[in-house]
Design a protein around this motif. Sequence first.
Motif: not given
Length: 259
Positions: A234-259
């Motif tokens: 994940l790349r964020l607005k205004d910041l250079k930091e990149e945030i990982p989404v772990s495999r165990s969280k991918v399914k939930e993340f997709r549901q939240i973000m409607h991917l």
Amino acid sequence: MKAIIVEDEIPAREELEYLVGAHSGIEVTDFFDDGLDVLKFLQEHETDVIFLDINIPSLNGMLLASTISKFTKRPYIVFTTAYKEHAAQAFELEAFDYILKPYEEKRIAAMLSRLESAFKRDRAETPLSDRKLESQLDSGRQQRENTSKSASRINLKKNDKIIVTDANDIYYALAREKATLVYTQQEEYMMPMSITEFDSLLPVDLFFRCHRSYTVNLTKIREIVPWFNQTYILRLKDLKEEIPVSRSKVKEFRQIMHL
């Protein structure tokens, strides 16, 4: 007590597995011959001890151990190597032991006995394990989610001052040893609590625990980049930091973000 063996020579790996089984109650759950594969594994799994060769592909054992030493919950590391010259560096990284090849059975047996004793002692000093604590806190957070959206303002600490901060001004939080680093667009704060405790204070409709070491503000995500093993960066607005989404969280993340 669970362990993994990181060794790219099959005979050495098989001999070590045999000695661990013969002289301890430690369960060897996985084997690796590549340093990067170990890091990927540790993103999703916990282990109590790593038997670690130094001369391995992609990421050598010293660099791997240096990375692991920054984890909030660190496994014991036992180096297993043919090279004497790395011993001083190994103990600077607080390795449990440094075993030279070819293996001496008595030396291995003595190390395993000390390792199991240390594990029991450390567990006794911490009656409530980190995993149990996280489970309790996550359960509490779930209960709060059913009744409220948590506080919209968070008290952050910097230089002995308490900074009352709008929760939406927080971009992400990062676990660091026994504390949590919290980032806004301009500032960094250190909170004297685990990331699980801090995460429980945040509005559940704004923040997502995308990794065991990261919590991210969903409204601050600028770009979702596909990564290895069907995960994301994940790349964020205004910041250079990149945030990982772990495999165990991918399914939930997709549901939240409607991917």
